[in-house]
Design an enzyme around this catalytic site. Structure first.
Site, PDB file in Angstrom:
ATOM      1  CE  LYS A 252      -1.573   2.869   2.766  1.00 45.06           C
ATOM      2  NZ  LYS A 252      -1.500   4.082   1.940  1.00 45.06           N
TER       3      LYS A 252
ATOM      4  N   GLY B 126       7.706   5.064   7.460  1.00 48.95           N
ATOM      5  CA  GLY B 126       6.806   6.196   7.676  1.00 48.95           C
ATOM      6  C   GLY B 126       7.072   6.793   9.048  1.00 48.95           C
TER       7      GLY B 126
ATOM      8  NE  ARG C  95       0.332  10.470  13.465  1.00 46.61           N
ATOM      9  CZ  ARG C  95      -0.709   9.909  12.844  1.00 46.61           C
ATOM     10  NH1 ARG C  95      -1.635   9.307  13.548  1.00 46.61           N
ATOM     11  NH2 ARG C  95      -0.825   9.947  11.530  1.00 46.61           N
TER      12      ARG C  95
ATOM     13  CD  GLU D 121      14.201   0.747   7.972  1.00 48.67           C
ATOM     14  OE1 GLU D 121      14.766   1.700   8.530  1.00 48.67           O
ATOM     15  OE2 GLU D 121      14.731  -0.350   7.794  1.00 48.67           O
TER      16      GLU D 121
ATOM     17  CB  CYS E 175      13.917   9.118   7.169  1.00 53.37           C
ATOM     18  SG  CYS E 175      14.899   8.221   5.964  1.00 53.37           S
TER      19      CYS E 175
ATOM     20  CD  GLU F 148      10.699  12.849  10.698  1.00 58.33           C
ATOM     21  OE1 GLU F 148       9.595  12.332  10.948  1.00 58.33           O
ATOM     22  OE2 GLU F 148      11.567  12.279  10.019  1.00 58.33           O
TER      23      GLU F 148
HETATM   24  P1  NAD Z   1       3.054   8.399   7.570  1.00 59.17           P
HETATM   25  O1  NAD Z   1       3.427   7.619   8.764  1.00 59.17           O
HETATM   26  O2  NAD Z   1       2.053   9.460   7.691  1.00 59.17           O
HETATM   27  O3  NAD Z   1       2.500   7.426   6.424  1.00 59.17           O
HETATM   28  C1  NAD Z   1       3.266   6.323   5.998  1.00 59.17           C
HETATM   29  C2  NAD Z   1       2.329   5.271   5.425  1.00 59.17           C
HETATM   30  O4  NAD Z   1       1.501   4.794   6.474  1.00 59.17           O
HETATM   31  C3  NAD Z   1       1.404   5.791   4.327  1.00 59.17           C
HETATM   32  O5  NAD Z   1       1.280   4.833   3.323  1.00 59.17           O
HETATM   33  C4  NAD Z   1       0.099   5.970   5.075  1.00 59.17           C
HETATM   34  O6  NAD Z   1      -1.038   5.870   4.242  1.00 59.17           O
HETATM   35  C5  NAD Z   1       0.158   4.807   6.047  1.00 59.17           C
HETATM   36  N1  NAD Z   1      -0.739   4.944   7.206  1.00 59.17           N
HETATM   37  C6  NAD Z   1      -1.148   6.078   7.827  1.00 59.17           C
HETATM   38  N2  NAD Z   1      -1.994   5.774   8.843  1.00 59.17           N
HETATM   39  C7  NAD Z   1      -2.112   4.429   8.868  1.00 59.17           C
HETATM   40  C8  NAD Z   1      -2.838   3.505   9.680  1.00 59.17           C
HETATM   41  N3  NAD Z   1      -3.633   3.920  10.664  1.00 59.17           N
HETATM   42  N4  NAD Z   1      -2.710   2.191   9.429  1.00 59.17           N
HETATM   43  C9  NAD Z   1      -1.900   1.740   8.440  1.00 59.17           C
HETATM   44  N5  NAD Z   1      -1.206   2.562   7.614  1.00 59.17           N
HETATM   45  C10 NAD Z   1      -1.305   3.898   7.836  1.00 59.17           C
HETATM   46  O7  NAD Z   1       4.440   8.935   6.958  1.00 59.17           O
HETATM   47  P2  NAD Z   1       4.651   9.830   5.662  1.00 59.17           P
HETATM   48  O8  NAD Z   1       4.171  11.207   5.978  1.00 59.17           O
HETATM   49  O9  NAD Z   1       4.116   9.122   4.458  1.00 59.17           O
HETATM   50  O10 NAD Z   1       6.241   9.786   5.533  1.00 59.17           O
HETATM   51  C11 NAD Z   1       7.071  10.602   6.284  1.00 59.17           C
HETATM   52  C12 NAD Z   1       7.661   9.824   7.438  1.00 59.17           C
HETATM   53  O11 NAD Z   1       8.373   8.699   6.943  1.00 59.17           O
HETATM   54  C13 NAD Z   1       8.685  10.637   8.205  1.00 59.17           C
HETATM   55  O12 NAD Z   1       8.494  10.450   9.577  1.00 59.17           O
HETATM   56  C14 NAD Z   1      10.009  10.044   7.756  1.00 59.17           C
HETATM   57  O13 NAD Z   1      11.066  10.212   8.654  1.00 59.17           O
HETATM   58  C15 NAD Z   1       9.645   8.619   7.570  1.00 59.17           C
HETATM   59  N6  NAD Z   1      10.624   7.943   6.706  1.00 59.17           N
HETATM   60  C16 NAD Z   1      11.498   7.062   7.278  1.00 59.17           C
HETATM   61  C17 NAD Z   1      12.464   6.422   6.491  1.00 59.17           C
HETATM   62  C18 NAD Z   1      13.426   5.421   7.088  1.00 59.17           C
HETATM   63  O14 NAD Z   1      14.015   4.656   6.346  1.00 59.17           O
HETATM   64  N7  NAD Z   1      13.618   5.394   8.392  1.00 59.17           N
HETATM   65  C19 NAD Z   1      12.520   6.687   5.128  1.00 59.17           C
HETATM   66  C20 NAD Z   1      11.605   7.597   4.581  1.00 59.17           C
HETATM   67  C21 NAD Z   1      10.651   8.216   5.389  1.00 59.17           C
END
Ligand code: NAD
Length: 495
Positions: free
Chosen positions: A189, A242, A245, A265, A300, A399
């Site tokens: 997804k 992601g 949270r 991650e 990230c 962040e």
């Molecule tokens: P996000 O957590 O808002 O969303 C990530 C994914 O989770 C999306 O596909 C979203 O639709 C899904 N999601 C949201 N709520 C959900 C739920 N209740 N149940 C299941 N899935 C759900 O993050 P974002 O805004 O898309 O990305 C930014 C974040 O990603 C930042 O915190 C960044 O640091 C992190 N990130 C980490 C890495 C790493 O390798 N550590 C790499 C890239 C981004």
């Protein structure tokens, strides 16, 4: 590299796919629901994307499980899987410009970054992982002569993947390549803010010879499609990139369903420490800028906290401000652009809120500052550097995911390490020193999954990528990523 006019002409010819990809073909969400995909640099509509629900996720997981049990992928030899994945990499390379445009239009990132970072690193990951998979052996345990103890790595079954929007193709590749190479089926997804490249990639995977059902894409909202995937009883491993949270919610969903393994991650607030024995301040300043302004700071591993030893602080800032002044913000399709648009209006408002809080809490804005938004013309933020940062300030602790750098001085090595570790996150860190002993000491003392000494980033597939603390427990890339998508199986044979 192509000129802006050439990229624009190619963008006009793009065929955009908005339907889910299940069982080897495109199909609308069963409910018929869609959401709009918007170009953040122009605020113009790109395509309507299927908004998958529980029933679509069920169909995708069932398809993945069917394929897994049929063995058309899971039971063929690793060498055969390698050949298919290498063909997929070749197809991706043949469609290089199309993928560069898909992610650039979808998330507003500079086309130059797609060409120099996202696409080459994705290709490297597909090829490196595919090449690795038929070179890994199991073990024979040193049992007594009358028994044979075999230890092997088995694919787990259906892997669920949930990915973010900041590097849509690359972040997904880091999950898909090892999960597929290991013989699993995958249901992915993508972020609702960036689904387009994944849908096209799934089509290319079928063309490369991946059997139907082995890779399914269910675009949709996190709290609907993502949650359904995370709660699914037939998903054995959930791999996520992601925010911290959402990672916490996924751990709860795993507990409420089948105790699936959750690979995380998550976010970061990485520090860069520059000591006064740094031998090349100019290089360090260039890297400091790249580490927070590339991809509009939506990274990230962004080094969003810069700690400078007091003796070199002013000289360093003078160089950094010069570099920042050269960061051209604007049209992502112009190859000269270094910073495109941030993802959406919500993200713009978040960045504005953090900059305001930094000002309110006593930060000194050296360049950039509050975004100036013009309705209908995209979501742009200037490179922003804020001095006099303290650990009790909100913009130092949380962040931001934007081009906002917090700067502070330090006196001693011990103080630098304490400042670096004063965060809930532990993803990366960058340390600049010419003293090898200090490099070892400090990189050992910093609580993070990755440390770069006299550098930052590092794009190849050889080294694991991942964090500790609230930054997660997963490891993308390298052989360690393959381990995460397999179960260790012990077989005792009495002879
Ligand atoms: P996000 O957590 O808002 O969303 C990530 C994914 O989770 C999306 O596909 C979203 O639709 C899904 N999601 C949201 N709520 C959900 C739920 N209740 N149940 C299941 N899935 C759900 O993050 P974002 O805004 O898309 O990305 C930014 C974040 O990603 C930042 O915190 C960044 O640091 C992190 N990130 C980490 C890495 C790493 O390798 N550590 C790499 C890239 C981004």
């Amino acid at each position: 590299m192509k000129q802006a006019s050439e990229w624009k002409a190619l963008a006009g010819e793009l065929r955009l796919h908005g339907q889910a990809y299940i069982d080897g073909g495109f199909r609308p969400a069963l409910s018929g629901d869609t959401f709009r995909s918007i170009n953040p640099a122009t605020e113009q509509w790109l395509v309507d994307v299927a908004s998958c629900g529980q029933e679509d996720v069920d169909a995708a997981v069932a398809s993945g499980l069917r394929a897994f049990r049929a063995g058309t992928w899971s039971k063929i030899s690793p060498a055969e899987r390698k050949r298919v994945l290498l063909r997929l990499a070749d197809l991706l390379e043949q469609h290089h410009d199309e993928f560069a445009l898909l992610d650039s239009l979808d998330v507003g990132k500079p086309i130059a970054e797609m060409v120099t970072v996202d696409i080459p690193e994705s290709l490297d990951c597909w090829r490196w992982t595919a090449e690795a998979i038929d070179k890994l052996y199991g073990e024979i345990a040193p049992t007594a002569a009358h028994t044979l103890g075999l230890i092997s790595h088995q694919p787990v079954g259906v892997v669920g993947a949930i990915t973010p929007w900041n590097y849509p193709l690359l972040m997904a590749t880091w999950k898909l390549a090892p999960a597929l190479a290991a013989g699993n089926s995958v249901v992915i997804k993508p972020s609702e803010k960036a689904s387009l490249s994944m849908l096209r990639l799934a089509e290319l995977a079928t063309e490369a010879g991946l059997p139907d059902g082995v890779l399914n894409v269910v675009p949709g909202l996190g709290e609907v499609a993502g949650k359904a995937l995370a709660l699914h009883h037939d998903v054995r491993v959930l791999t996520f990139t992601g925010s911290s949270r959402v990672a916490g919610m996924l751990l709860q969903y795993a507990g409420q369903s089948n105790l699936k393994r959750v690979l995380i991650e998550a976010g970061g607030k990485s520090p860069m420490l520059v000591f006064d024995d740094c031998s090349d301040l100019a290089a360090a300043a260039r890297v400091a800028a790249a580490s927070i302004f590339s991809n509009q700071g939506e990274m990230c591993i962004a080094c969003s906290r810069l700690y400078l030893q007091n003796g070199i602080k002013q000289a360093f800032l003078d160089q950094l401000l010069q570099v920042a002044a050269d960061y051209r913000v604007g049209d992502p399709l112009d190859p000269e652009t270094k910073m495109g648009a941030v993802i959406d209006a919500t993200q713009l408002a978040t960045i504005e809120r953090y900059v305001q809080s930094a000002i309110d809490q006593g930060g000194s804005v050296l360049t950039g500052g509050l975004p100036e938004y013009v309705q209908g013309q995209g979501f742009f933020v200037k490179p922003t550097i804020i001095d006099d940062a303290r650990s009790d300030m909100v913009f130092v602790q949380e962040e931001i995911f934007g081009p906002v750098l917090a700067v502070a001085g330090f006196a001693t090595e011990a103080e630098a390490v304490e400042l670096a570790n004063d965060t809930i996150y532990g993803l990366g860190a960058s340390v600049w020193t010419s003293d090898l002993s200090r490099a070892h000491r400090v990189s050992g003392a910093i609580e993070s999954g990755m440390v770069w000494v006299n550098g930052w980033g590092g794009g190849d597939s050889l080294m694991p990528f991942g964090g500790v603390k609230a930054s997660g427990n997963g490891r993308d890339k390298s052989l360690h990523s393959l381990e995460k998508y397999t179960d260790v199986k012990a077989v005792w044979i009495s002879l």
